[in-house]
Design an enzyme around this catalytic site. Structure first.
Site, PDB file in Angstrom:
ATOM      1  N   PRO A  31      12.851 -12.728   0.348  1.00 26.35           N
ATOM      2  CA  PRO A  31      11.628 -13.041   1.098  1.00 26.35           C
ATOM      3  C   PRO A  31      10.802 -11.793   1.375  1.00 26.35           C
ATOM      4  O   PRO A  31      11.349 -10.708   1.602  1.00 26.35           O
ATOM      5  CB  PRO A  31      12.158 -13.654   2.404  1.00 26.35           C
ATOM      6  CG  PRO A  31      13.517 -14.181   2.046  1.00 26.35           C
ATOM      7  CD  PRO A  31      14.058 -13.190   1.053  1.00 26.35           C
ATOM      8  N   ARG A  32       9.492 -11.955   1.368  1.00 23.03           N
ATOM      9  CA  ARG A  32       8.600 -10.826   1.621  1.00 23.03           C
ATOM     10  C   ARG A  32       8.857 -10.211   2.987  1.00 23.03           C
ATOM     11  O   ARG A  32       8.787  -8.996   3.153  1.00 23.03           O
ATOM     12  CB  ARG A  32       7.138 -11.307   1.522  1.00 23.03           C
ATOM     13  CG  ARG A  32       6.101 -10.212   1.768  1.00 23.03           C
ATOM     14  CD  ARG A  32       6.115  -9.182   0.667  1.00 23.03           C
ATOM     15  NE  ARG A  32       5.027  -8.219   0.805  1.00 23.03           N
ATOM     16  CZ  ARG A  32       4.835  -7.221  -0.048  1.00 23.03           C
ATOM     17  NH1 ARG A  32       5.635  -7.069  -1.075  1.00 23.03           N
ATOM     18  NH2 ARG A  32       3.841  -6.387   0.119  1.00 23.03           N
ATOM     19  N   LEU A  63       3.968  -5.177 -11.361  1.00 19.93           N
ATOM     20  CA  LEU A  63       4.270  -4.036 -12.227  1.00 19.93           C
ATOM     21  C   LEU A  63       5.626  -3.402 -11.928  1.00 19.93           C
ATOM     22  O   LEU A  63       6.149  -2.663 -12.757  1.00 19.93           O
ATOM     23  CB  LEU A  63       3.172  -2.977 -12.110  1.00 19.93           C
ATOM     24  CG  LEU A  63       1.806  -3.380 -12.660  1.00 19.93           C
ATOM     25  CD1 LEU A  63       0.801  -2.261 -12.450  1.00 19.93           C
ATOM     26  CD2 LEU A  63       1.893  -3.742 -14.142  1.00 19.93           C
ATOM     27  N   GLU A  64       6.190  -3.667 -10.750  1.00 23.19           N
ATOM     28  CA  GLU A  64       7.520  -3.122 -10.453  1.00 23.19           C
ATOM     29  C   GLU A  64       8.554  -3.689 -11.418  1.00 23.19           C
ATOM     30  O   GLU A  64       9.473  -2.976 -11.832  1.00 23.19           O
ATOM     31  CB  GLU A  64       7.905  -3.437  -9.008  1.00 23.19           C
ATOM     32  CG  GLU A  64       7.083  -2.665  -7.994  1.00 23.19           C
ATOM     33  CD  GLU A  64       7.422  -3.036  -6.569  1.00 23.19           C
ATOM     34  OE1 GLU A  64       7.346  -2.149  -5.688  1.00 23.19           O
ATOM     35  OE2 GLU A  64       7.773  -4.194  -6.313  1.00 23.19           O
ATOM     36  N   GLU A  79       0.823  -1.205   0.000  1.00 25.52           N
ATOM     37  CA  GLU A  79       0.000   0.000   0.000  1.00 25.52           C
ATOM     38  C   GLU A  79       0.862   1.263   0.000  1.00 25.52           C
ATOM     39  O   GLU A  79       0.513   2.266  -0.641  1.00 25.52           O
ATOM     40  CB  GLU A  79      -0.920   0.009   1.219  1.00 25.52           C
ATOM     41  CG  GLU A  79      -1.977  -1.085   1.226  1.00 25.52           C
ATOM     42  CD  GLU A  79      -1.457  -2.423   1.741  1.00 25.52           C
ATOM     43  OE1 GLU A  79      -2.237  -3.386   1.763  1.00 25.52           O
ATOM     44  OE2 GLU A  79      -0.254  -2.502   2.110  1.00 25.52           O
ATOM     45  N   GLY A 102      13.783  -1.717   0.884  1.00 28.68           N
ATOM     46  CA  GLY A 102      13.855  -0.606  -0.061  1.00 28.68           C
ATOM     47  C   GLY A 102      14.761  -0.830  -1.255  1.00 28.68           C
ATOM     48  O   GLY A 102      15.056   0.117  -1.985  1.00 28.68           O
ATOM     49  N   GLU A 103      15.202  -2.060  -1.501  1.00 28.74           N
ATOM     50  CA  GLU A 103      16.120  -2.320  -2.610  1.00 28.74           C
ATOM     51  C   GLU A 103      15.519  -3.214  -3.687  1.00 28.74           C
ATOM     52  O   GLU A 103      16.245  -3.665  -4.578  1.00 28.74           O
ATOM     53  CB  GLU A 103      17.417  -2.954  -2.091  1.00 28.74           C
ATOM     54  CG  GLU A 103      18.274  -2.021  -1.268  1.00 28.74           C
ATOM     55  CD  GLU A 103      19.706  -2.501  -1.132  1.00 28.74           C
ATOM     56  OE1 GLU A 103      20.621  -1.733  -1.496  1.00 28.74           O
ATOM     57  OE2 GLU A 103      19.912  -3.647  -0.681  1.00 28.74           O
ATOM     58  N   ASN A 112       2.936  -7.111  -6.198  1.00 30.72           N
ATOM     59  CA  ASN A 112       2.927  -6.189  -7.335  1.00 30.72           C
ATOM     60  C   ASN A 112       3.887  -6.623  -8.435  1.00 30.72           C
ATOM     61  O   ASN A 112       5.105  -6.520  -8.296  1.00 30.72           O
ATOM     62  CB  ASN A 112       3.288  -4.781  -6.851  1.00 30.72           C
ATOM     63  CG  ASN A 112       3.076  -3.730  -7.925  1.00 30.72           C
ATOM     64  OD1 ASN A 112       2.611  -4.035  -9.031  1.00 30.72           O
ATOM     65  ND2 ASN A 112       3.406  -2.494  -7.624  1.00 30.72           N
TER      66      ASN A 112
END
Length: 430
Positions: free
Chosen positions: A273-274, A345-346, A64, A318-319, A343
């Site tokens: 990993p998420r 689309l990244e 989000e 953040g990478e 996502n």
């Protein structure tokens, strides 16, 4: 109803507070995180927003928060004098938020107890509230309504899984939805569903998906080479990035990786990993399969390049776009098991071919469009994943074509930020 809700939450706090304390210790934010969730701020925390019109954006977690970035940029441009406050529930979402330049203040979202919410509102003093995707917090919305603070739901989505539950609870959900000022939904189906849940139809708009408005460009060859050197990736080696993975998927990915290595592919795997706190357990699993992993956080001290058969473990925040930038092929997790996907689309933003599994109900429309455009490929399980990765890695032309088509899809569907800002402008004013 709200008294009962407060009572249930108060009892739940007996479990939640120790839980957040433990997570805070793990992430080094124990004191600030728990204090902010209870509505206590040091005098210096809110100094930067005093005397300004505060626009509060809430994004629960990583997905989000990333989805909100185009809107945050648009709000900063449209309201340069305002203070933008971004709140999150999770530590990972909060870490991403702290890197967004447009934000004046990042906070942890308060526990949804009425007395906590009132305490927070007295201190933050929001003039306008934006909630990203379908986050329905009864006391938060109710107190905002009592204080005549507009609340807008943006990038709204009602998934196939959650819609039946919302319909069953319509008697409880409807009074809360009636307190929202406006709903900006991703698709006509989402708009229809939230209306059936009890949202007033005259407050609903279809403004499309903010994720299509992500900005960025594929890095040039020099930047890719610099990143490969930073990650200790050998030149000439194919790179497969598996991003946002979950337990149950990493085992499949490891088996596919071993199979492709045995077939002679000159291949390196970057596994992200998420939830970074799982990296140690994932590393142990890889070791059990004969694969050596190295944490990204320690890659600079490695002193050599990684070789095929090793795994670079993405344990940093953040990478993800950096990892995707060096990829020849991307797999997006949460999709081989029944999580709902993440996502895709990244990867398309950086013109990368993207593969995902069958469980994409959280990104149903995006995955459909990506498949129709030829910008992505869906697989049913480990066998098909191995076939797809093999086929794409040996065909550079197919990879380039898929990446270009996915990137074109972003441009074709852009515009959600502008449509959402129109709704906000009509309520917030100049």
């Amino acid at each position: 109803m709200y008294l009962l809700y407060d009572l249930i939450l108060s009892l739940s706090a007996l479990v939640l507070v120790p839980y957040y304390l433990l997570r805070g210790v793990r992430h080094g934010k124990v004191r600030r995180g728990i204090r902010e969730r209870l509505g206590f701020y040091g005098p210096e925390r809110l100094a930067g927003i005093r005397g300004k019109r505060v626009i509060w954006v809430h994004a629960v977690s990583v997905g989000e928060t990333r989805a909100a970035i185009p809107l945050l940029k648009g709000l900063r441009q449209a309201y340069p004098e305002a203070a933008l406050v971004l709140s999150n529930v999770t530590e990972t979402g909060h870490a991403i938020a702290e890197g967004i330049r447009e934000i004046d203040l990042c906070l942890f979202f308060p526990f949804d107890l009425s007395w906590v919410v009132r305490r927070v509102f007295r201190q933050v003093r929001p003039a306008f509230i934006v909630i990203v995707e379908t986050e329905i917090w009864p006391n938060f919305v109710r107190v905002a309504r009592q204080q005549r603070i507009p609340v807008v739901l943006v990038n709204g989505r009602i998934s196939d899984r959650s819609f039946p539950r919302y319909r069953l609870a319509r008697g409880v959900v409807r009074p809360i939805l009636e307190m929202f000022t406006a709903f900006c939904m991703q698709t006509a189906l989402d708009a229809e569903r939230i209306a059936r849940m009890g949202a007033p139809e005259d407050k609903i708009r279809v403004t499309r998906n903010l994720k299509f408005d992500m900005k960025g460009s594929a890095p040039d060859a020099a930047e890719v080479q610099r990143l490969k050197e930073e990650f200790k990736l050998a030149a000439g080696t194919l790179v497969w990035v598996a991003g946002s993975t979950h337990s149950g998927e990493e085992e499949i990915i490891a088996e596919v990786y071993r199979r492709l290595l045995d077939e002679g592919l000159n291949l390196l795997l970057i596994l992200v990993p998420r939830h970074p706190e799982r990296c140690r357990a994932v590393a142990e699993m890889l070791a059990g399969k004969g694969l050596t992993s190295h944490a990204r956080s320690g890659s600079q001290a490695l002193g050599r390049e990684l070789v095929p058969g090793e795994v670079l473990m993405g344990d940093t925040l953040g990478e993800m776009l950096k990892f995707y930038a060096v990829a020849d092929l991307v797999f997006v997790g949460g999709s081989l098991i029944d999580v709902g996907g993440h996502n895709v689309l990244e990867a398309s933003l950086l013109k990368k071919p993207v593969v995902f599994g069958p469980y994409m109900h959280n990104f149903k429309e995006i995955s459909r469009l990506l498949l129709e455009s030829g910008g992505g490929m869906a697989v049913a399980g480990g066998g098909e994943l191995a076939d797809a990765v093999r086929r794409l890695l040996v065909n550079a032309e197919a990879r380039e074509r898929m990446g270009e088509r996915g990137n074109a899809l972003l441009s074709e569907n852009a515009g959600a930020t502008a449509e959402t800002l129109k709704v906000i402008d009509s309520l917030l004013g100049p």
